[in-house]
Design a protein around this motif. Structure first.
Motif, mmCIF file in Angstrom:
data_model
loop_
_atom_site.group_PDB
_atom_site.id
_atom_site.type_symbol
_atom_site.label_atom_id
_atom_site.label_comp_id
_atom_site.label_asym_id
_atom_site.label_seq_id
_atom_site.Cartn_x
_atom_site.Cartn_y
_atom_site.Cartn_z
ATOM 1 N N LYS A 14 -10.701 -5.716 10.762
ATOM 2 C CA LYS A 14 -9.518 -4.976 11.221
ATOM 3 C C LYS A 14 -8.928 -5.632 12.464
ATOM 4 O O LYS A 14 -9.661 -6.051 13.355
ATOM 5 N N ASP A 54 -6.646 -0.431 6.666
ATOM 6 C CA ASP A 54 -8.006 -0.503 6.114
ATOM 7 C C ASP A 54 -7.992 -1.042 4.686
ATOM 8 O O ASP A 54 -8.795 -1.913 4.328
ATOM 9 N N LYS A 55 -7.082 -0.535 3.859
ATOM 10 C CA LYS A 55 -6.999 -0.975 2.460
ATOM 11 C C LYS A 55 -6.613 -2.449 2.371
ATOM 12 O O LYS A 55 -7.189 -3.199 1.579
ATOM 13 N N TYR A 83 -9.469 -4.699 3.519
ATOM 14 C CA TYR A 83 -10.511 -4.741 2.499
ATOM 15 C C TYR A 83 -10.096 -5.677 1.360
ATOM 16 O O TYR A 83 -10.877 -6.516 0.917
ATOM 17 N N GLU A 84 -8.862 -5.528 0.902
ATOM 18 C CA GLU A 84 -8.350 -6.351 -0.196
ATOM 19 C C GLU A 84 -8.294 -7.840 0.180
ATOM 20 O O GLU A 84 -8.609 -8.706 -0.626
ATOM 21 N N ASP A 130 1.101 5.427 0.053
ATOM 22 C CA ASP A 130 0.346 6.619 0.457
ATOM 23 C C ASP A 130 1.259 7.827 0.358
ATOM 24 O O ASP A 130 2.234 7.939 1.094
ATOM 25 N N VAL A 172 0.871 -1.177 0.000
ATOM 26 C CA VAL A 172 0.000 0.000 0.000
ATOM 27 C C VAL A 172 0.899 1.215 0.000
ATOM 28 O O VAL A 172 1.798 1.347 0.834
ATOM 29 N N ASP A 179 -4.889 3.938 7.538
ATOM 30 C CA ASP A 179 -5.497 3.880 6.205
ATOM 31 C C ASP A 179 -4.976 2.681 5.421
ATOM 32 O O ASP A 179 -5.732 2.009 4.718
ATOM 33 N N ALA A 180 -3.687 2.396 5.554
ATOM 34 C CA ALA A 180 -3.098 1.246 4.865
ATOM 35 C C ALA A 180 -3.687 -0.062 5.400
ATOM 36 O O ALA A 180 -3.967 -0.982 4.621
#
Length: 87
Positions: free
Chosen positions: A46, A36-37, A40-41, A21, A19, A33-34
């Motif tokens: 979490k 979270d990404k 999700y992927e 940013d 990831v 944020d990373a």
């Protein structure tokens, strides 16, 4: 900032992703944020940060989230997060 996420099962990496940013937010926001990404992927909930995880991340820039960091059942042994490049 670039953060590498890796899933391991039986000492083998089964999948990974990086990831990136380049925003102008603080380091903590970029890390969350990373996560979270990546979650999700990888279709994960979490992870829960325990004190041991926080200390490991502060010292080494990497952390292993094991089964006790997740609420749901996992198909792997742990998720490793490693900061490979800082801004």
């Amino acid at each position: 900032m670039r953060i590498w996420f890796k899933e391991f099962k039986d000492t083998r990496m089964i999948r990974d992703m990086v990831v990136e940013d380049n925003t102008e937010v603080n380091r903590t926001k970029k890390v969350f944020d990373a996560i979270d990404k990546a979650c999700y992927e990888f279709d994960l909930g979490k992870p829960i940060w325990l004190d041991a995880n926080i200390n490991e991340f502060k010292r080494h820039g990497r952390v292993k989230f094991r089964k006790d960091n997740f609420i749901e059942q996992l198909e792997f042994d742990y998720l490793e997060m490693h900061v490979i490049e800082e801004d």
